[in-house]
Motif scaffolding. Structure first.
Motif, PDB file in Angstrom:
ATOM      1  N   ARG B 101       2.861  -3.658   0.125  1.00 15.36           N
ATOM      2  CA  ARG B 101       4.270  -3.345   0.368  1.00 15.36           C
ATOM      3  C   ARG B 101       4.802  -2.386  -0.694  1.00 15.36           C
ATOM      4  O   ARG B 101       5.534  -1.444  -0.401  1.00 15.36           O
ATOM      5  N   SER B 102       4.406  -2.643  -1.929  1.00 16.99           N
ATOM      6  CA  SER B 102       4.851  -1.795  -3.028  1.00 16.99           C
ATOM      7  C   SER B 102       4.345  -0.364  -2.841  1.00 16.99           C
ATOM      8  O   SER B 102       5.095   0.593  -2.998  1.00 16.99           O
ATOM      9  N   MET B 105       6.331   1.308  -0.111  1.00 19.49           N
ATOM     10  CA  MET B 105       7.681   1.680  -0.528  1.00 19.49           C
ATOM     11  C   MET B 105       7.669   2.841  -1.525  1.00 19.49           C
ATOM     12  O   MET B 105       8.534   3.704  -1.489  1.00 19.49           O
ATOM     13  N   LYS B 186       5.349  -3.542   8.898  1.00 21.29           N
ATOM     14  CA  LYS B 186       6.165  -2.909   7.852  1.00 21.29           C
ATOM     15  C   LYS B 186       7.250  -3.813   7.281  1.00 21.29           C
ATOM     16  O   LYS B 186       8.307  -3.334   6.877  1.00 21.29           O
ATOM     17  N   TYR B 282       7.332   2.830   6.064  1.00 23.63           N
ATOM     18  CA  TYR B 282       7.727   1.533   5.506  1.00 23.63           C
ATOM     19  C   TYR B 282       8.999   1.046   6.151  1.00 23.63           C
ATOM     20  O   TYR B 282       9.653   1.771   6.860  1.00 23.63           O
TER      21      TYR B 282
END
Lengths: 336, 282
Positions: B101-102, B105, B186, B282
């Motif tokens: 996720r990081s 993003m 996402k 994302y």
């Protein structure tokens, strides 16, 4: 049939993206996700030591093409072979041959320094130890970011970020460089340095193969060996820049500025063989804009006529309208 | 030039993979330490949690139900060891999905996936820093608890290490499956709170499983965390791996079944994202 002499070979590549998401869109389209065609039956042969330009208006499919070659995306149909390796069969092997410079500013860790970012991506490229440290210094010097190496990435300007992305692409010394608008946001001096680096050093001396996407027509014409113009996902023109220029009738345009421009001189110029058009005006009142048939002796005769008239020429520059016209005609499908 | 390196300073495959895993560990450490306030506050919260359970345990007297194999134990000893160990489940489930996720993003996911690094290596290495940090945090947690009366003198370290590894091996696939879900949808899924909720309710973290109705005890038996906590409580009381073999075997079965499934699911999610052109979304 694969072309053994090609460094990159794309055959009938078609790529589409979902156009709408969600259950409602899916139901509306009869149980299928609606898709938008980004590339359609694109075939390209890029030879070793070639600087190949991909041009086209926004949304033409240039970046999509680069991502397909870099194995970050998969084609719906068709094949892409890089140095004899099918990208769909062995993407990891392809990645060892390719250096990708994306135009996205957010492809680095903002809270790490440039050096820390380069150490990370260098290690993922398989480099390490003293060699990696040395290599980082080399590529950072190439893009002239030595003074910023220990600064955090979030303090970098847009142009510096693009230059760091170029340095990352060079880090593992790949045979093939895929550069997505490598001069976007870069100041003129460094942009010129990047173009000379590509043309003279990377392709000229080191023999790398470079695929470059750009929206700057003069950039493509000045550095590329071969150019493909994309429009709406299709290749609408391909060839050496000089070949493509002749497709618009071999016309060239100049703006000539005098100390004093007389109607008599304009008439004399218009009467010359090979002069298609001559009009006063432009950016300066004493400027004459002339359109000539390229090649031959027309330009020589034009200068001789001006000299005989006793008028002083203050300046003369070629106009890029020819390229712009070429771009407009090809992307509108009026020139194939 | 080193014997292990080849042209251009590249290492051989095995050495190169270690180097890549280390690079991912160092990246995550540097990123974590670039947020010093968050980093140091997490240590303060550890001390606060231990103190809270210390005072709460004064309300509950020692009982055989808290001990291993009928030995009497305090609630403080019971709950502190469980809570310390459940951190590893949490980190196993969270670290992979957070890493993916990081990168989504930050916009770095495509740049990472453009390197010649295998997907399993990228995914599994992205949990290394979190596991290392959790190990240190748990040590501090137990250290503080020891000053308040937690007894660890009988701990069988080998058994503890085995159950720690088995916990990571069992729970990491759940985290990788969650990362696959993030790659596709996402957004963070409910995996973490479902897993922690199940652990708290059915895994025996806050109270012994024997206090549950028989039907729920059956469900509890299926959960790896139940066996992990039983194992670690046994280790604290000096039990050997042989004595805890049924727990260990079930955890091995879970790990062997779940790990390949999760890696396959993650590879399929990446392939789907490449087909849809959503790798960098994302």
């Amino acid at each position: 049939m694969s072309d053994a002499s090609a460094m990159i070979e794309c055959t009938d590549v078609t790529k589409s993206f979902p156009n709408a998401y969600g259950l409602v869109a899916w139901l509306r389209h009869g149980g299928a996700t609606p898709r938008r065609i980004a590339l359609e039956d694109v075939s390209l042969r890029i030879r070793p030591r070639q600087l190949f330009g991909l041009l086209g208006p926004n949304g033409a499919g240039k970046t999509t093409m680069l991502k397909l070659i870099a194995t970050l995306s998969l084609p719906d149909r068709g094949h892409i072979v890089v140095k004899g390796i099918d990208t769909a069969v062995d993407p990891d092997a392809v990645k060892t041959q390719v250096g990708l410079c994306t135009s996205e500013e957010r492809s680095f860790y903002f809270r790490l320094t440039a050096r820390e970012n380069m150490e990370f991506f260098g290690a993922l490229a398989g480099l390490g130890g003293a060699f990696l440290a040395k290599r980082i210094n080399e590529v950072i010097a190439i893009v002239d970011l030595q003074d910023a190496l220990d600064r955090r990435f979030d303090t970098f300007s847009s142009g510096m970020r693009v230059r760091l992305a170029l340095a990352r692409a060079l880090l593992a010394d790949p045979t093939i460089l895929l550069l997505d608008e490598p001069t976007r946001g870069v100041d003129p001096i460094h942009a010129d340095a990047v173009r000379r680096l590509l043309r003279e050093e990377l392709v000229g001396r080191q023999g790398k193969t470079v695929v470059l996407t750009t929206n700057i027509l003069e950039e493509a014409w000045s550095v590329c060996d071969r150019v493909a113009i994309l429009s709406q996902g299709k290749v609408v023109a391909e060839g050496a820049p000089a070949e493509l220029s002749t497709q618009i009738g071999g016309r060239v345009r100049y703006a000539i500025t005098f100390d004093r421009l007389s109607q008599d001189l304009i008439e004399r110029v218009r009467a010359l063989n090979g002069v298609l058009q001559a009009d006063a005006g432009g950016t300066h009142a004493e400027t004459l804009t002339v359109e000539l048939v390229a090649g031959g002796r027309t330009l020589t005769e034009l200068l001789r006529t001006i000299g005989a008239n006793g008028t002083t020429v203050l300046g003369m520059r070629p106009l890029d309208d020819g390229l712009l016209e070429l771009f407009r005609l090809t992307t509108q499908g009026k020139l194939r | 030039m080193s014997a292990m390196t080849t042209t251009m300073g590249r290492a051989g495959p095995r050495h190169s993979n270690l180097r890549k895993a280390l690079a991912i560990f160092v990246r995550d450490a540097r990123l974590a330490l670039s947020y010093p306030m968050s980093f140091w506050l997490s240590w303060i919260s550890i001390a606060g949690q231990v103190l809270a359970f210390y005072f709460m345990s004064k309300l509950i007297g020692p009982s055989k139900t808290f001990g291993f194999e009928g030995h009497e134990s305090s609630y403080f000893d019971y709950v502190i060891v469980n809570l310390a160990f459940v951190q590893f489940q949490t980190v196993a489930i969270q670290s992979f999905q957070r890493a993916i996720r990081s990168d989504q993003m930050l916009g770095t996911l495509e740049a990472v996936l453009a390197t010649p690094t295998s997907l399993p290596l990228i995914v599994l290495s992205s949990g290394l820093w979190a596991f290392a940090l959790t190990a240190v945090e748990v040590a501090v947690y137990l250290g503080i608890a020891s000053t308040l009366g937690l007894s660890l003198v009988h701990t069988n370290l080998a058994t503890a290490a085995v159950f720690l590894l088995l916990t990571v091996a069992c729970m990491s696939p759940v985290g990788v499956l969650s990362a696959a879900s993030i790659m596709t949808f996402k957004q963070l899924g409910p995996t973490n709170w479902v897993a922690n909720g199940l652990a708290m309710l059915l895994g025996g973290v806050l109270f012994p499983v024997s206090k549950l109705p028989v039907l729920l005890q059956g469900v509890s038996w299926m959960l790896p965390i139940t066996h992990a906590l039983n194992g670690i409580r046994g280790a604290v009381n000096g039990a050997t791996v042989t004595q805890l073999a049924p727990d260990a075997v079930w955890m091995v079965v879970c790990a062997v079944v779940l790990l390949p499934i999760s890696l396959f699911a993650f590879a399929a999610a990446v392939r789907r994202a490449k087909l849809d052109g959503t790798l960098g979304h994302y």
